[in-house]
Scaffold this motif. Structure first.
Motif, mmCIF file in Angstrom:
data_model
loop_
_atom_site.group_PDB
_atom_site.id
_atom_site.type_symbol
_atom_site.label_atom_id
_atom_site.label_comp_id
_atom_site.label_asym_id
_atom_site.label_seq_id
_atom_site.Cartn_x
_atom_site.Cartn_y
_atom_site.Cartn_z
ATOM 1 N N VAL A 240 0.864 -1.300 0.034
ATOM 2 C CA VAL A 240 -0.033 -0.060 -0.070
ATOM 3 C C VAL A 240 0.896 1.198 0.061
ATOM 4 C CG1 VAL A 240 -1.724 1.265 1.279
ATOM 5 C CG2 VAL A 240 -1.724 -1.343 1.401
ATOM 6 N N THR A 241 0.932 2.082 -1.033
ATOM 7 C CA THR A 241 1.797 3.246 -1.137
ATOM 8 C C THR A 241 1.053 4.507 -1.205
ATOM 9 O OG1 THR A 241 1.422 2.882 -3.725
ATOM 10 C CG2 THR A 241 3.330 1.687 -2.652
ATOM 11 N N THR A 242 -0.107 4.591 -1.288
ATOM 12 C CA THR A 242 -0.912 5.729 -1.037
ATOM 13 C C THR A 242 -2.195 5.806 -0.171
ATOM 14 O OG1 THR A 242 -2.273 5.542 -3.007
ATOM 15 C CG2 THR A 242 -0.121 6.664 -3.290
ATOM 16 N N LEU A 243 -2.254 7.056 0.472
ATOM 17 C CA LEU A 243 -3.363 6.905 1.532
ATOM 18 C C LEU A 243 -3.888 8.186 1.680
ATOM 19 C CD1 LEU A 243 -3.838 4.937 4.854
ATOM 20 C CD2 LEU A 243 -4.902 7.106 4.523
ATOM 21 N N ALA A 244 -5.211 8.576 1.129
ATOM 22 C CA ALA A 244 -5.565 9.998 1.439
ATOM 23 C C ALA A 244 -7.072 10.015 1.906
ATOM 24 C CB ALA A 244 -6.003 10.493 -0.213
ATOM 25 N N ALA A 245 -7.010 10.763 3.257
ATOM 26 C CA ALA A 245 -8.269 10.779 4.048
ATOM 27 C C ALA A 245 -8.578 12.153 4.585
ATOM 28 C CB ALA A 245 -8.326 9.653 5.047
ATOM 29 N N GLY A 246 -9.467 12.778 4.531
ATOM 30 C CA GLY A 246 -9.663 14.173 5.080
ATOM 31 C C GLY A 246 -8.809 15.327 4.918
ATOM 32 N N ILE A 247 -9.089 16.355 5.269
ATOM 33 C CA ILE A 247 -8.461 17.691 5.234
ATOM 34 C C ILE A 247 -8.548 18.294 6.645
ATOM 35 C CG2 ILE A 247 -8.978 17.811 2.746
ATOM 36 C CD1 ILE A 247 -11.149 19.865 3.368
ATOM 37 N N ALA A 248 -9.427 17.972 7.687
ATOM 38 C CA ALA A 248 -9.498 18.775 8.990
ATOM 39 C C ALA A 248 -9.260 17.561 10.067
ATOM 40 C CB ALA A 248 -10.875 19.553 9.161
ATOM 41 N N ARG A 249 -8.365 18.237 10.898
ATOM 42 C CA ARG A 249 -7.958 17.383 11.889
ATOM 43 C C ARG A 249 -9.038 17.078 13.188
ATOM 44 N NH1 ARG A 249 -2.620 20.206 13.949
ATOM 45 N NH2 ARG A 249 -3.603 22.096 13.084
ATOM 46 N N ASN A 250 -10.177 17.653 13.040
ATOM 47 C CA ASN A 250 -11.114 17.513 14.118
ATOM 48 C C ASN A 250 -12.473 17.326 13.329
ATOM 49 O OD1 ASN A 250 -11.991 19.776 12.714
ATOM 50 N ND2 ASN A 250 -12.736 20.919 14.634
ATOM 51 N N VAL A 251 -12.182 16.409 12.182
ATOM 52 C CA VAL A 251 -13.467 15.843 11.259
ATOM 53 C C VAL A 251 -13.238 14.457 10.812
ATOM 54 C CG1 VAL A 251 -14.858 16.374 9.412
ATOM 55 C CG2 VAL A 251 -14.174 18.163 10.553
ATOM 56 N N ILE A 252 -13.933 13.640 11.368
ATOM 57 C CA ILE A 252 -14.007 12.237 10.772
ATOM 58 C C ILE A 252 -14.398 12.182 9.335
ATOM 59 C CG2 ILE A 252 -14.334 9.791 11.020
ATOM 60 C CD1 ILE A 252 -14.637 10.257 13.830
ATOM 61 N N PRO A 253 -13.570 11.803 8.343
ATOM 62 C CA PRO A 253 -13.908 11.825 6.966
ATOM 63 C C PRO A 253 -14.842 10.904 6.798
ATOM 64 C CG PRO A 253 -11.804 10.868 6.837
ATOM 65 C CD PRO A 253 -12.163 11.421 8.404
ATOM 66 N N GLY A 254 -15.693 10.954 5.323
ATOM 67 C CA GLY A 254 -16.481 9.996 4.979
ATOM 68 C C GLY A 254 -16.149 8.908 4.307
ATOM 69 N N SER A 255 -14.929 8.991 3.703
ATOM 70 C CA SER A 255 -14.101 8.059 2.754
ATOM 71 C C SER A 255 -12.863 8.240 2.862
ATOM 72 C CB SER A 255 -14.812 7.923 1.397
ATOM 73 O OG SER A 255 -14.233 9.333 0.718
ATOM 74 N N VAL A 256 -12.000 6.939 2.452
ATOM 75 C CA VAL A 256 -10.493 6.992 2.353
ATOM 76 C C VAL A 256 -10.334 6.267 1.141
ATOM 77 C CG1 VAL A 256 -8.522 5.980 3.481
ATOM 78 C CG2 VAL A 256 -10.363 6.993 5.024
ATOM 79 N N ARG A 257 -9.069 6.712 0.489
ATOM 80 C CA ARG A 257 -8.676 6.152 -0.617
ATOM 81 C C ARG A 257 -7.328 5.570 -0.673
ATOM 82 N NH1 ARG A 257 -9.398 7.897 -7.008
ATOM 83 N NH2 ARG A 257 -11.395 6.770 -6.205
ATOM 84 N N LEU A 258 -7.185 4.231 -0.693
ATOM 85 C CA LEU A 258 -5.634 3.496 -0.674
ATOM 86 C C LEU A 258 -5.414 3.249 -2.191
ATOM 87 C CD1 LEU A 258 -6.570 1.050 2.190
ATOM 88 C CD2 LEU A 258 -5.711 3.330 2.405
ATOM 89 N N GLY A 259 -4.114 2.900 -2.265
ATOM 90 C CA GLY A 259 -3.655 2.751 -3.705
ATOM 91 C C GLY A 259 -2.313 1.937 -3.492
ATOM 92 N N GLY A 260 -1.996 1.152 -4.304
ATOM 93 C CA GLY A 260 -0.895 0.368 -4.314
ATOM 94 C C GLY A 260 -0.643 -0.585 -5.405
ATOM 95 N N THR A 261 0.390 -1.688 -5.237
ATOM 96 C CA THR A 261 1.125 -2.313 -6.199
ATOM 97 C C THR A 261 1.123 -3.826 -5.687
ATOM 98 O OG1 THR A 261 2.500 -2.799 -7.987
ATOM 99 C CG2 THR A 261 3.438 -2.103 -5.715
ATOM 100 N N VAL A 262 0.726 -4.897 -6.612
ATOM 101 C CA VAL A 262 0.745 -6.233 -6.235
ATOM 102 C C VAL A 262 1.827 -6.626 -7.313
ATOM 103 C CG1 VAL A 262 -0.580 -8.425 -5.931
ATOM 104 C CG2 VAL A 262 -1.374 -6.412 -5.345
#
Length: 393
Positions: A240-262
């Motif tokens: 797993v090489t990428t992980l993107a989640a949220g923009i504010a430190r006091n807010v739980i985001p609605g989604s997370v995106r992961l990416g990577g290689t196999v």
């Protein structure tokens, strides 16, 4: 039986010097995948200076040169790749890249120079050939879908009885060559995973379905596929090489995106790993009331060397460099579109050592300080030429 002979060296000092000059020109003028216009023009101009070649542009910026032997016979294909990488070079060299943000950080400049050297030498020895040699200067190895498939689909290598491809290796000592049968490089696949929960205030996690916590479990549990579902002798990589989640430190985001290689070494294992990943993802997200969207992008197939073709390259290396030069380098989990050639003819992908501690040429591939020991060019040319000569006699 394999024997060591006292065959005179094929590659003269003059040809070695020319190969070094070609390589340095290419290193100073790198071009990215599918953009190798000046590189292709340089290759074609250099080939025409040798004479006796039928030159074509079968796909993209690839250049294919056909050398017809003195007598009818088989077809041997020799392949090198030409593209560079989007990397800013950090070397202090007279031939450093002149193009900001673009660098030959994987040795393709050396591959092209070696194949040019082989083309010149075989052109000079055309009378010894019973059959044809086709020199494939391939574009876009570094960027899927790659250039190999277009070359194959064009029919440019139709009828080949042996295909040999070279790769310089900074992790292998200069003077060494490896040509093993079986898996050499891995399938290179990519994945993207969206974990969809329900966001909310960071102070009230009980009112949310927290995709960050779920993503953390997914990342760690994917490694169980490698650690507990894979035979230790059957290499698998899940990164797993990428992980993107949220923009504010006091807010739980609605989604997370992961990416990577196999990375896997067989087609069957590739499918098993993909299915196992989705099983793990589905189980974790379902257990925590989230949903997911999972995409698996199939990349290059594994490079698997034909037994006969790899044996021919090994014998050529022994004749030219001596039995002590031959080593068995283990499979590499990087990917290579050379796999496309192995689908249509017996193919061998061989490593030529270019690592030298004193010259500081042991930096890994794709590193901004990557460089090669240019003495390796002579070795690659010799193995290419001897392979073709012996196959076409």
């Amino acid at each position: 039986m394999t024997t060591t002979t006292s065959t005179p060296r094929l590659v003269s000092d003059d040809l070695e010097a020319r190969a070094i000059a070609w390589r340095r020109h290419l290193h100073a003028n790198p071009e990215l995948s599918f953009e190798e216009h000046e590189t292709s023009a340089f290759v074609e101009h250099t080939l025409r200076s040798f004479g006796d070649f039928e030159i074509s542009r079968p796909a993209g910026t690839a250049v294919v040169a056909r050398l017809e032997g003195a007598r009818p016979g088989r077809v041997v294909v020799l392949r090198a790749d030409m593209d560079a990488l989007p990397i800013t070079e950090e070397n202090d060299l007279p031939y450093v890249s002149t193009r900001p943000g673009v660098m030959h950080a994987c040795g393709h400049d050396g591959h092209t120079a070696m194949l040019l050297g082989a083309a010149q030498l075989l052109c000079e020895r055309r009378d010894e050939l019973a059959g044809d040699v086709r020199f494939v200067f391939q574009h876009a190895e570094e960027l899927p879908p790659g250039g190999a498939r277009g070359v194959v689909d064009s029919g440019a290598i139709e009828g080949a009885s042996l295909i040999a491809g070279v790769h310089l290796l900074s992790g292998l000592e200069t003077g060494k060559v490896s040509s093993v049968a079986g898996p050499v490089m891995a399938a290179a696949d990519l994945f993207t995973l969206d974990i969809i929960g329900r966001g909310g205030h960071g102070a009230n996690p009980h009112e949310t379905v927290d995709p960050v916590v779920i993503a953390a479990q997914v990342v760690t549990n994917l490694q169980q596929i490698v650690a507990r579902e894979t035979d230790p002798f059957d290499s698998v990589v899940i990164s797993v090489t990428t992980l993107a989640a949220g923009i504010a430190r006091n807010v739980i985001p609605g989604s997370v995106r992961l990416g990577g290689t196999v990375r896997t070494l067989s087609a069957s294992r590739r499918g098993e790993v993909r299915d196992a990943m989705e099983r793990v993802i589905a189980g974790i997200t379902s257990a925590h009331r989230a949903t997911y969207e999972f995409s698996f992008e199939v990349g290059y197939d594994p490079v698997v060397n034909d037994h006969g073709a790899s044996a021919a390259v090994r014998q050529a290396a022994i004749i030219e460099l001596g039995e002590s030069a031959l080593v068995e380098f283990p499979p590499v989990m990087g990917g290579e579109d050379f796999s496309a050639y192995g689908e249509v003819a017996p193919a061998a992908f061989f490593w030529v050592g270019a690592g030298n501690e004193e010259l500081e040429t042991t930096f890994p591939h794709h590193h901004p300080r990557f460089d090669i020991d240019e003495a390796a060019l002579r070795d690659g040319i010799a193995v290419f030429v001897r392979t073709a000569l012996d196959a076409l006699r």
